[in-house]
Design a protein around this motif. Sequence first.
Motif, PDB file in Angstrom:
ATOM      1  N   UNK A 261       0.412  -0.987  -0.151  1.00 12.44           N
ATOM      2  CA  UNK A 261      -0.008  -0.081  -0.103  1.00 12.44           C
ATOM      3  C   UNK A 261       0.863   1.011  -0.040  1.00 12.44           C
ATOM      4  N   UNK A 262       2.184   1.448   0.180  1.00 15.74           N
ATOM      5  CA  UNK A 262       3.045   2.187   0.815  1.00 15.74           C
ATOM      6  C   UNK A 262       4.512   2.054   0.817  1.00 15.74           C
ATOM      7  N   UNK A 263       4.984   2.978   0.256  1.00 18.32           N
ATOM      8  CA  UNK A 263       7.003   2.643   0.592  1.00 18.32           C
ATOM      9  C   UNK A 263       7.531   2.486   1.857  1.00 18.32           C
ATOM     10  N   UNK A 264       8.304   1.132   1.943  1.00 13.83           N
ATOM     11  CA  UNK A 264       8.775   1.585   3.560  1.00 13.83           C
ATOM     12  C   UNK A 264       9.985   2.269   3.147  1.00 13.83           C
ATOM     13  N   UNK A 265       9.801   3.141   3.955  1.00 19.66           N
ATOM     14  CA  UNK A 265      10.871   4.391   4.485  1.00 19.66           C
ATOM     15  C   UNK A 265      12.443   3.608   4.162  1.00 19.66           C
ATOM     16  N   UNK A 266      13.584   3.747   3.149  1.00 16.44           N
ATOM     17  CA  UNK A 266      15.068   3.012   4.474  1.00 16.44           C
ATOM     18  C   UNK A 266      15.060   3.589   5.165  1.00 16.44           C
ATOM     19  N   UNK A 267      15.706   3.195   6.712  1.00 19.03           N
ATOM     20  CA  UNK A 267      16.895   4.069   7.894  1.00 19.03           C
ATOM     21  C   UNK A 267      17.204   5.642   6.551  1.00 19.03           C
ATOM     22  N   UNK A 268      16.889   6.686   7.558  1.00 21.33           N
ATOM     23  CA  UNK A 268      17.474   7.692   7.124  1.00 21.33           C
ATOM     24  C   UNK A 268      19.410   7.822   7.873  1.00 21.33           C
ATOM     25  N   UNK A 269      19.883   8.677   6.839  1.00 20.49           N
ATOM     26  CA  UNK A 269      21.259   8.517   7.407  1.00 20.49           C
ATOM     27  C   UNK A 269      21.145   9.724   6.412  1.00 20.49           C
ATOM     28  N   UNK A 270      22.653  11.047   7.831  1.00 19.16           N
ATOM     29  CA  UNK A 270      23.364  12.020   6.855  1.00 19.16           C
ATOM     30  C   UNK A 270      25.165  12.008   7.728  1.00 19.16           C
ATOM     31  N   UNK A 271      26.242  11.956   6.838  1.00 19.53           N
ATOM     32  CA  UNK A 271      27.155  12.139   7.284  1.00 19.53           C
ATOM     33  C   UNK A 271      28.446  13.027   6.846  1.00 19.53           C
TER      34      UNK A 271
ATOM     35  N   UNK B 243       9.151  21.612  16.862  1.00 20.40           N
ATOM     36  CA  UNK B 243       9.527  20.877  18.104  1.00 20.40           C
ATOM     37  C   UNK B 243      10.761  21.049  17.594  1.00 20.40           C
ATOM     38  N   UNK B 244      11.499  20.241  18.677  1.00 16.90           N
ATOM     39  CA  UNK B 244      13.013  20.925  18.803  1.00 16.90           C
ATOM     40  C   UNK B 244      13.688  18.700  18.377  1.00 16.90           C
ATOM     41  N   UNK B 245      12.896  17.847  17.946  1.00 13.16           N
ATOM     42  CA  UNK B 245      13.156  16.525  17.489  1.00 13.16           C
ATOM     43  C   UNK B 245      14.025  16.033  16.610  1.00 13.16           C
ATOM     44  N   UNK B 246      14.095  15.017  15.999  1.00 13.38           N
ATOM     45  CA  UNK B 246      15.338  14.833  14.907  1.00 13.38           C
ATOM     46  C   UNK B 246      14.142  15.165  13.474  1.00 13.38           C
ATOM     47  N   UNK B 247      13.673  15.332  13.550  1.00 14.27           N
ATOM     48  CA  UNK B 247      12.034  15.199  11.832  1.00 14.27           C
ATOM     49  C   UNK B 247      12.254  16.794  12.269  1.00 14.27           C
ATOM     50  N   UNK B 248      12.111  17.709  12.475  1.00 12.88           N
ATOM     51  CA  UNK B 248      12.323  19.146  12.824  1.00 12.88           C
ATOM     52  C   UNK B 248      13.652  19.577  12.122  1.00 12.88           C
ATOM     53  N   UNK B 249      14.772  18.653  12.654  1.00 10.77           N
ATOM     54  CA  UNK B 249      16.030  19.068  12.437  1.00 10.77           C
ATOM     55  C   UNK B 249      16.182  18.837  11.106  1.00 10.77           C
ATOM     56  N   UNK B 250      16.197  17.163  10.602  1.00 16.49           N
ATOM     57  CA  UNK B 250      16.133  16.467   9.585  1.00 16.49           C
ATOM     58  C   UNK B 250      15.297  17.774   8.578  1.00 16.49           C
ATOM     59  N   UNK B 251      14.538  18.012   8.507  1.00 19.10           N
ATOM     60  CA  UNK B 251      13.606  19.229   7.064  1.00 19.10           C
ATOM     61  C   UNK B 251      14.255  20.507   8.045  1.00 19.10           C
TER      62      UNK B 251
END
Length: 470
Positions: free
Chosen positions: A24-34, A197-205
């Motif tokens: 039904x929906x793609x599975x998002x792979x692990x996020x990664x920043x290096x 907010x101050x979590x990962x999702x906002x930092x990532x975006x």
Amino acid sequence: MSLFILTPLRGALLAVSLALAGCAAPVRPPAMASFVVLGEDGAAVARVVTQGAACPSIRFDQRDAAMAVRAPAATIAQRPTESAPADSKPGAFPVLTCEAPIPAGTAQATVNGHALPLPRAQVNRIVVIGDTGCRLKKNSSGPEYQDCNLPAAFPFARVAALAADWRPDLVVHVGDYHYRESACPADRPGCAGSPWGYGWDAWDADFFTPARKLLDAAPWVVARGNHESCTRAGQGWWRFLDPRLLLAGRDCNDAANDMKGNFSDPYAVPLGAGAQLIVLDTSATSYKGLAAGDPRMARYGADYRKMDELTRRAPYSIAVDHHPLLGFGAVRNKAGEVRLFGGDKGLQDAYGAVDPGMMPKGVKALLSGHVHLWEQVSFSSEHPTQFVSGFSGTAEDIVPLPETLAPQDSPAPGAVVASISSWIDGFGYMTMERAGADAWTVRVWDLDGKLRNTCAVTGSKSLCEIAHIR
């Protein structure tokens, strides 16, 4: 564990494959920043942020090494923030932050085949950006919402890509990476669905996703802004960006430890050929000024003395901090009149208590942000030239600086302006190219990759071709 970088082509192929498989929906792979950050004495640190369960290994030339856990995945209990408690939430970090020091002399460093940018012995080409996040803030004085979903309104990804194409040896970010503090209103489609907010999702975006190409292009020197103070995005600052060890009590998790978490010592990053950067943490200063008994006076006074010591390591020092000590900004009152304001009063109070000149003589230039514009100021007095590069993504300041200053206009006590140049209400980035032992060529670029201004820096003085970019 495998870290997966999702390119547009891979993403399309993945979506097609899953659709054919009946998902039904793609599975998002692990996020990664290096990426690579430079710390004390220019020591290079490799960082990886992953949703994987363990840190990957890192390969230095022909040798594999383990990466250490800097910060485990965690959700941190809600703490007092700049927002009202009802408009805040716990800091959710469902990611692992890993790190490893890069040995001096390393010719190649890779994480799962992904090459990391390595520091150069002599830095000749520098990109300077700042104030890059997308502003979402519910203020008592009036809300401020930027259309984060529209590239024209939040162009940091384009700025980062253009800056990467310039092929820098080093990237300097002068602070304020994170701005998505409040939820987007239901009637605002331009930011609908934005994380906050101050979590990962906002930092990532706000930072990691739009900055990816520039993170791959060169090592970074990162200054801390007021948006990364402990009552704002300080938890993410310490987990992801600061080049030093992450110590318990310095992580901004507990408000009782904020006097520890809000401050860190200055450090030097050598640029080679007699030049260096000195990086300052000014995240907790106040534009209103500091009273004599304020503990920040003593803390920033100690920072001044440390900075003075560090200037003795190289003939030419460039200070990097978020708050411009010697810059101008402008506001318009209800009558429509433009009023200038000068540099950060808190730093002027603290540094000025140690030295009326407010900067050690070895500091020849200042790189800052905080004011959302591009600006250059040079002085006939013995003050270092000031550059402000706060125009790389956050909603811009739109009140223009005057084309001609009045004789009494000064950004700080004793500072006599010789020349000033500015660009208001335009996004872009700044570059510096070495032109001599104590000389740099500064250029200002817009979102079309067009050159908008050129400035010559010699010693502590600078002069630009165009006084006010239009």
